[in-house]
Write a protein that holds these residues in place. Structure first.
Motif, PDB file in Angstrom:
ATOM      1  N   GLN A 102       0.829  -1.200   0.000  1.00 35.07           N
ATOM      2  CA  GLN A 102       0.000   0.000   0.000  1.00 35.07           C
ATOM      3  C   GLN A 102       0.864   1.251   0.000  1.00 35.07           C
ATOM      4  O   GLN A 102       0.531   2.252  -0.639  1.00 35.07           O
ATOM      5  N   ALA A 103       1.986   1.187   0.690  1.00 32.03           N
ATOM      6  CA  ALA A 103       2.900   2.327   0.718  1.00 32.03           C
ATOM      7  C   ALA A 103       3.435   2.640  -0.675  1.00 32.03           C
ATOM      8  O   ALA A 103       3.596   3.806  -1.043  1.00 32.03           O
ATOM      9  N   GLN A 104       3.720   1.606  -1.454  1.00 35.54           N
ATOM     10  CA  GLN A 104       4.210   1.810  -2.817  1.00 35.54           C
ATOM     11  C   GLN A 104       3.171   2.534  -3.674  1.00 35.54           C
ATOM     12  O   GLN A 104       3.493   3.478  -4.411  1.00 35.54           O
ATOM     13  N   LEU A 105       1.930   2.098  -3.568  1.00 34.85           N
ATOM     14  CA  LEU A 105       0.863   2.759  -4.318  1.00 34.85           C
ATOM     15  C   LEU A 105       0.684   4.202  -3.866  1.00 34.85           C
ATOM     16  O   LEU A 105       0.556   5.122  -4.684  1.00 34.85           O
ATOM     17  N   ASN A 106       0.668   4.404  -2.560  1.00 37.17           N
ATOM     18  CA  ASN A 106       0.462   5.748  -2.030  1.00 37.17           C
ATOM     19  C   ASN A 106       1.623   6.679  -2.381  1.00 37.17           C
ATOM     20  O   ASN A 106       1.429   7.880  -2.562  1.00 37.17           O
ATOM     21  N   THR A 107       2.814   6.124  -2.477  1.00 41.51           N
ATOM     22  CA  THR A 107       3.971   6.932  -2.876  1.00 41.51           C
ATOM     23  C   THR A 107       3.769   7.485  -4.279  1.00 41.51           C
ATOM     24  O   THR A 107       4.025   8.667  -4.544  1.00 41.51           O
ATOM     25  N   ALA A 108       3.307   6.629  -5.183  1.00 44.52           N
ATOM     26  CA  ALA A 108       3.034   7.076  -6.557  1.00 44.52           C
ATOM     27  C   ALA A 108       1.994   8.191  -6.562  1.00 44.52           C
ATOM     28  O   ALA A 108       2.136   9.194  -7.276  1.00 44.52           O
ATOM     29  N   TYR A 109       0.944   8.008  -5.763  1.00 42.30           N
ATOM     30  CA  TYR A 109      -0.113   9.020  -5.686  1.00 42.30           C
ATOM     31  C   TYR A 109       0.435  10.341  -5.147  1.00 42.30           C
ATOM     32  O   TYR A 109       0.107  11.422  -5.666  1.00 42.30           O
ATOM     33  N   CYS A 110       1.253  10.282  -4.108  1.00 49.60           N
ATOM     34  CA  CYS A 110       1.800  11.499  -3.504  1.00 49.60           C
ATOM     35  C   CYS A 110       2.695  12.250  -4.486  1.00 49.60           C
ATOM     36  O   CYS A 110       2.646  13.486  -4.567  1.00 49.60           O
ATOM     37  N   TYR A 111       3.501  11.516  -5.228  1.00 51.06           N
ATOM     38  CA  TYR A 111       4.333  12.174  -6.237  1.00 51.06           C
ATOM     39  C   TYR A 111       3.459  12.837  -7.313  1.00 51.06           C
ATOM     40  O   TYR A 111       3.771  13.943  -7.791  1.00 51.06           O
ATOM     41  N   PRO A 120      -4.756  -7.100  -6.537  1.00 52.05           N
ATOM     42  CA  PRO A 120      -6.123  -6.698  -6.906  1.00 52.05           C
ATOM     43  C   PRO A 120      -6.269  -5.218  -7.248  1.00 52.05           C
ATOM     44  O   PRO A 120      -7.276  -4.819  -7.841  1.00 52.05           O
ATOM     45  N   TYR A 121      -5.276  -4.411  -6.890  1.00 53.81           N
ATOM     46  CA  TYR A 121      -5.333  -2.983  -7.192  1.00 53.81           C
ATOM     47  C   TYR A 121      -4.351  -2.570  -8.280  1.00 53.81           C
ATOM     48  O   TYR A 121      -4.033  -1.388  -8.413  1.00 53.81           O
ATOM     49  N   VAL A 122      -3.890  -3.545  -9.044  1.00 56.33           N
ATOM     50  CA  VAL A 122      -2.901  -3.211 -10.074  1.00 56.33           C
ATOM     51  C   VAL A 122      -3.513  -2.334 -11.168  1.00 56.33           C
ATOM     52  O   VAL A 122      -2.802  -1.545 -11.808  1.00 56.33           O
ATOM     53  N   ASP A 123      -4.829  -2.415 -11.375  1.00 58.15           N
ATOM     54  CA  ASP A 123      -5.464  -1.537 -12.358  1.00 58.15           C
ATOM     55  C   ASP A 123      -5.337  -0.073 -11.926  1.00 58.15           C
ATOM     56  O   ASP A 123      -5.165   0.824 -12.764  1.00 58.15           O
TER      57      ASP A 123
END
Length: 249
Positions: free
Chosen positions: A77-86, A110-113
Motif C-alpha cells: 500500500q505504501a508503494q501505491l500511495n507513494t506514486a499518488y503522492c508524487y 487486486p489494485y494493479v489496475d
C-alpha cells in the motif's frame, strides 16, 4: 553397553531438534507479527500526512516504511500511495516510475489496475508541454489503452477513455499545426506526411477534417492530381458540410 548409550543420546538430540524447530517457528511468527505491528505504526503517520495534503512528508515516510519492512500489505500500500503522492506534488516522472515499480513487483495485485491508472495520469500531467514534447502523452495513451483492454470494467476505465480522447485531440492538432507550418513554406512532401499522420493515426481527432484539406492541396502542388481528387472525395464523404470543399472544387 555402547549401543544402549548411543540410541538414547541420539533420541534426545532428535527431540531437542524438534523442540528447537518449534521454538524457531514460534520465534518467526512472533517476529512476523512484530514487523506487521511496526509497519502499521509507521503507516499511520504517513497516511495522516497524505490526508492533510503534506504529500512530500507522506512520500518520504512511505519510502522509509518500505525500506524497513519491504514485504507485506503495508509495504504494497505504501508503494501505491507513494506514486499518488508524487502525482499530487506534480512530479510526473517520479509518480510514473513508482507506479511502474508497483506493476512489476505485484502484477496480480487486486489494485494493479489503479497502478496502471496512476501511471497514465502521471504522464498526462505533461499535457502542457505536448506541443514540443509529445512523448509523455503518447506514453499516457499507451498506458490507458492497456488499462481499458485488460480491465474494461475497472472503476478507472471510463476516465481513462475520456483522457484517451483528449490525447488524440491534442496530438492530432499538433500534427496538423506542423503540417500547416510546412505547407506555408512550400514543403509539400513534409506537409503531406504530417497530414497523413493525422488522417491515419488520429482518426477521431477534430483536426482530421482540416488535415484532409491540406493533404489534398499538398498533392495538387506535387502534381499528384489523382491522389488529390481521391483525398477530396474522402473529405466529402466524411464531412459533407465541410467549409473546405468549396475551395477544393
Amino acid at each position: 553397553m555402547r549401543k544402549r548409550i548411543v540410541f538414547p543420546i541420539v533420541a534426545n538430540l532428535l527431540l531437542l531438534g524438534v523442540l528447537s524447530g518449534c521454538a524457531s517457528d514460534s520465534a518467526k511468527e512472533s517476529l512476523k507479527e512484530s514487523s506487521h505491528l511496526s509497519a502499521a505504526a509507521m503507516y499511520r503517520p504517513a497516511k495522516a500526512a497524505q490526508d492533510r495534503g503534506d504529500y512530500s512528508t507522506a512520500a518520504r515516510l512511505y519510502e522509509e516504511l518500505e525500506t524497513r519492512y519491504p514485504y507485506g500489505p503495508y509495504a504494497e500500500q505504501a508503494q501505491l500511495n507513494t506514486a499518488y503522492c508524487y502525482y499530487k506534488q506534480g512530479d510526473s516522472e517520479a509518480a510514473a516510475a513508482a507506479a511502474e515499480r508497483f506493476i512489476k513487483l505485484h502484477p496480480v495485485n487486486p489494485y494493479v489496475d489503479y497502478a496502471w491508472y496512476l501511471k497514465g495520469i502521471a504522464y498526462y500531467q505533461a499535457i502542457q508541454g505536448a506541443q514540443w514534447n509529445p512523448k509523455p502523452l503518447e506514453e499516457s495513451f499507451a498506458t490507458f489503452e492497456t488499462l481499458v483492454k485488460r480491465w474494461p470494467n475497472s472503476a478507472y476505465a471510463a476516465d481513462a477513455r475520456l483522457r484517451m480522447e483528449k490525447i488524440i485531440d491534442i496530438l492530432g492538432q499538433r500534427e496538423l499545426d506542423i503540417c500547416k507550418f510546412y505547407y506555408t513554406r512550400h514543403a509539400y512532401v513534409a506537409a503531406a506526411n504530417r497530414c497523413n499522420d493525422v488522417v491515419t493515426r488520429y482518426q477521431l481527432s477534430p483536426a482530421r477534417e482540416e488535415a484532409l484539406y491540406y493533404l489534398s492541396l499538398s498533392y495538387r502542388h506535387m502534381n499528384l492530381d489523382g491522389l488529390a481528387k481521391t483525398t477530396a472525395a474522402v473529405l466529402k464523404a466524411n464531412y459533407p458540410q465541410s467549409k473546405y470543399l468549396k475551395d477544393l472544387h
